[in-house]
Design a protein around this motif. Structure first.
Motif, PDB file in Angstrom:
ATOM      1  N   THR A 122       4.765  19.452  -0.882  1.00 47.09           N
ATOM      2  CA  THR A 122       5.978  19.566  -0.062  1.00 47.09           C
ATOM      3  C   THR A 122       5.696  19.622   1.438  1.00 47.09           C
ATOM      4  OG1 THR A 122       6.039  21.994  -0.112  1.00 47.09           O
ATOM      5  CG2 THR A 122       7.098  20.823  -1.938  1.00 47.09           C
ATOM      6  N   SER A 123       4.443  19.713   1.826  1.00 51.13           N
ATOM      7  CA  SER A 123       4.110  19.825   3.257  1.00 51.13           C
ATOM      8  C   SER A 123       4.232  18.474   3.951  1.00 51.13           C
ATOM      9  CB  SER A 123       2.683  20.351   3.426  1.00 51.13           C
ATOM     10  OG  SER A 123       1.750  19.386   2.961  1.00 51.13           O
ATOM     11  N   LEU A 124       4.326  18.526   5.273  1.00 51.51           N
ATOM     12  CA  LEU A 124       4.338  17.287   6.050  1.00 51.51           C
ATOM     13  C   LEU A 124       3.065  16.487   5.825  1.00 51.51           C
ATOM     14  CD1 LEU A 124       5.855  18.438   9.459  1.00 51.51           C
ATOM     15  CD2 LEU A 124       6.848  16.806   7.871  1.00 51.51           C
ATOM     16  N   ALA A 125       1.937  17.183   5.723  1.00 53.45           N
ATOM     17  CA  ALA A 125       0.665  16.494   5.518  1.00 53.45           C
ATOM     18  C   ALA A 125       0.662  15.735   4.198  1.00 53.45           C
ATOM     19  CB  ALA A 125      -0.489  17.499   5.556  1.00 53.45           C
ATOM     20  N   ALA A 126       1.158  16.370   3.136  1.00 50.64           N
ATOM     21  CA  ALA A 126       1.209  15.722   1.822  1.00 50.64           C
ATOM     22  C   ALA A 126       2.150  14.520   1.845  1.00 50.64           C
ATOM     23  CB  ALA A 126       1.647  16.717   0.753  1.00 50.64           C
ATOM     24  N   LYS A 127       3.303  14.689   2.506  1.00 49.35           N
ATOM     25  CA  LYS A 127       4.254  13.585   2.601  1.00 49.35           C
ATOM     26  C   LYS A 127       3.660  12.420   3.384  1.00 49.35           C
ATOM     27  CE  LYS A 127       8.302  16.621   2.317  1.00 49.35           C
ATOM     28  NZ  LYS A 127       9.450  17.194   3.047  1.00 49.35           N
ATOM     29  N   PHE A 128       2.946  12.750   4.442  1.00 47.66           N
ATOM     30  CA  PHE A 128       2.294  11.705   5.243  1.00 47.66           C
ATOM     31  C   PHE A 128       1.292  10.928   4.393  1.00 47.66           C
ATOM     32  CE2 PHE A 128      -0.918   9.933   7.968  1.00 47.66           C
ATOM     33  CZ  PHE A 128      -0.233   9.483   9.095  1.00 47.66           C
ATOM     34  N   LEU A 129       0.480  11.638   3.628  1.00 51.43           N
ATOM     35  CA  LEU A 129      -0.509  10.977   2.771  1.00 51.43           C
ATOM     36  C   LEU A 129       0.172  10.041   1.777  1.00 51.43           C
ATOM     37  CD1 LEU A 129      -2.976  13.920   2.001  1.00 51.43           C
ATOM     38  CD2 LEU A 129      -3.382  11.975   3.526  1.00 51.43           C
ATOM     39  N   ARG A 130       1.197  10.530   1.109  1.00 52.80           N
ATOM     40  CA  ARG A 130       1.876   9.695   0.104  1.00 52.80           C
ATOM     41  C   ARG A 130       2.519   8.471   0.742  1.00 52.80           C
ATOM     42  NH1 ARG A 130       3.766  14.673  -1.807  1.00 52.80           N
ATOM     43  NH2 ARG A 130       5.845  14.221  -0.979  1.00 52.80           N
ATOM     44  N   GLU A 131       3.151   8.658   1.895  1.00 54.08           N
ATOM     45  CA  GLU A 131       3.812   7.535   2.560  1.00 54.08           C
ATOM     46  C   GLU A 131       2.815   6.497   3.059  1.00 54.08           C
ATOM     47  OE1 GLU A 131       6.691   8.609   5.486  1.00 54.08           O
ATOM     48  OE2 GLU A 131       7.707  10.029   4.162  1.00 54.08           O
ATOM     49  N   ASN A 132       1.568   6.903   3.158  1.00 53.88           N
ATOM     50  CA  ASN A 132       0.516   5.967   3.547  1.00 53.88           C
ATOM     51  C   ASN A 132      -0.357   5.555   2.359  1.00 53.88           C
ATOM     52  OD1 ASN A 132       0.305   5.528   6.713  1.00 53.88           O
ATOM     53  ND2 ASN A 132       1.059   7.606   6.360  1.00 53.88           N
ATOM     54  N   GLY A 133       0.190   5.707   1.163  1.00 55.42           N
ATOM     55  CA  GLY A 133      -0.457   5.183  -0.031  1.00 55.42           C
ATOM     56  C   GLY A 133      -1.565   6.035  -0.607  1.00 55.42           C
ATOM     57  N   ILE A 134      -1.718   7.278  -0.140  1.00 55.13           N
ATOM     58  CA  ILE A 134      -2.768   8.162  -0.661  1.00 55.13           C
ATOM     59  C   ILE A 134      -2.107   9.144  -1.614  1.00 55.13           C
ATOM     60  CG2 ILE A 134      -4.583   9.812  -0.073  1.00 55.13           C
ATOM     61  CD1 ILE A 134      -4.761   8.506   2.669  1.00 55.13           C
ATOM     62  N   THR A 135      -2.239   8.873  -2.904  1.00 54.23           N
ATOM     63  CA  THR A 135      -1.591   9.669  -3.930  1.00 54.23           C
ATOM     64  C   THR A 135      -2.615  10.501  -4.694  1.00 54.23           C
ATOM     65  OG1 THR A 135      -1.807   7.979  -5.647  1.00 54.23           O
ATOM     66  CG2 THR A 135       0.147   7.851  -4.208  1.00 54.23           C
ATOM     67  N   LEU A 136      -2.108  11.475  -5.455  1.00 55.37           N
ATOM     68  CA  LEU A 136      -2.975  12.346  -6.245  1.00 55.37           C
ATOM     69  C   LEU A 136      -3.795  11.536  -7.243  1.00 55.37           C
ATOM     70  CD1 LEU A 136      -3.927  15.136  -7.194  1.00 55.37           C
ATOM     71  CD2 LEU A 136      -1.888  15.216  -8.658  1.00 55.37           C
ATOM     72  N   PHE A 137      -3.155  10.578  -7.925  1.00 54.96           N
ATOM     73  CA  PHE A 137      -3.866   9.803  -8.941  1.00 54.96           C
ATOM     74  C   PHE A 137      -4.984   8.969  -8.332  1.00 54.96           C
ATOM     75  CE2 PHE A 137       0.415  10.431 -10.793  1.00 54.96           C
ATOM     76  CZ  PHE A 137       0.037  11.177 -11.895  1.00 54.96           C
ATOM     77  N   LYS A 138      -4.719   8.408  -7.156  1.00 57.24           N
ATOM     78  CA  LYS A 138      -5.758   7.621  -6.485  1.00 57.24           C
ATOM     79  C   LYS A 138      -6.925   8.506  -6.058  1.00 57.24           C
ATOM     80  CE  LYS A 138      -2.805   3.927  -4.654  1.00 57.24           C
ATOM     81  NZ  LYS A 138      -2.265   3.295  -3.413  1.00 57.24           N
ATOM     82  N   VAL A 139      -6.604   9.685  -5.535  1.00 53.62           N
ATOM     83  CA  VAL A 139      -7.664  10.594  -5.094  1.00 53.62           C
ATOM     84  C   VAL A 139      -8.491  11.070  -6.290  1.00 53.62           C
ATOM     85  CG1 VAL A 139      -8.144  12.846  -4.047  1.00 53.62           C
ATOM     86  CG2 VAL A 139      -6.446  11.325  -3.015  1.00 53.62           C
ATOM     87  N   ARG A 140      -7.836  11.363  -7.399  1.00 48.42           N
ATOM     88  CA  ARG A 140      -8.575  11.758  -8.609  1.00 48.42           C
ATOM     89  C   ARG A 140      -9.519  10.648  -9.052  1.00 48.42           C
ATOM     90  NH1 ARG A 140      -3.682  14.333 -12.102  1.00 48.42           N
ATOM     91  NH2 ARG A 140      -3.836  16.514 -11.413  1.00 48.42           N
TER      92      ARG A 140
END
Length: 236
Positions: A122-140
């Protein structure tokens, strides 16, 4: 053996970091986050704070210039405000521990801190990552590619200890907040930029492999002291 980063810091700074981690432990209780998903009230953070207190005491005894009494409040320390941690930052850390355990890793590394940020979400940092294509599944996926899978019969500790890069990333977050001289809390953005600052760490390499770069880091730095939805586009 390399000296721990804290041993190179001024006593006043180390004391503020120690208090900051104690604040984080206290805030876990405040936000009722010391529940089953975090183990027994984040004992790992308490142990970390205690270890910093021990290092501080050792430095105080060994330094000729240090004249701080046990009960005194030195002026050099009172000039600094010990930063507290936002609720999102606390939960991101807790989720990082869980991600390390899910992968059956023996330590909580920068890659786990990165996953924790995305799990909290829910943080701005997390939203920024997702909006730039960096998702939890990709990082895993990138984490397993880089670090491999753990033995299926290995059981991760209840509180996987920090790797040295992860400790430095959290130290960086505290340092940046202290240097800013501003009120407020250590946010998830501080966490994320701390991970990015560790150039040789797994977290940094994974971020880079997913097209995170210094330009994006500068965008995050713009809202580093905020943890609210500002309602602006973050995709560059």
């Amino acid at each position: 053996m390399a000296a721990h980063a804290h041993s190179l810091l001024p006593i006043s700074t180390r004391c503020c970091k120690q208090q900051s981690f104690l604040n984080l432990h206290s805030n876990c209780n405040k936000y009722n986050l010391g529940t089953s998903f975090m183990g027994s009230k984040l004992d790992v953070l308490n142990n970390y704070a205690i270890s910093q207190q021990q290092q501080y005491a050792h430095a105080r005894r060994s330094s000729i210039a240090a004249t701080i009494s046990v009960t005194g409040k030195p002026e050099t320390i009172s000039r600094h405000k010990s930063p507290k941690w936002s609720a999102r930052a606390i939960k991101s850390y807790a989720m990082a521990e869980l991600e390390a355990r899910k992968l059956k890793y023996p330590n909580t590394g920068t890659e786990a801190l990165l996953m924790g940020i995305l799990v909290e979400g829910t943080s701005l940092a997390a939203k920024f990552l997702r909006e730039n294509g960096i998702t939890l599944f990709k990082v895993r996926d990138e984490t397993v590619k880089l670090l491999g899978k753990s033995d299926m019969y290995f059981f991760s500790p209840e509180h996987p200890p920090f790797t040295e890069p992860a400790q430095r990333a959290l130290d960086w977050a505290i340092d940046e907040k202290l240097k800013s001289g501003e009120d407020g809390e250590v946010t998830v953005a501080h966490f994320l930029l701390g991970v990015w600052s560790e150039k040789e760490s797994a977290g940094h390499k994974i971020m880079a492999s997913l097209d995170f770069d210094d330009a994006k880091a500068k965008n995050i730095a713009k809202f580093m002291d905020k943890d609210i939805d500002l309602g602006f586009k973050t995709r560059s």
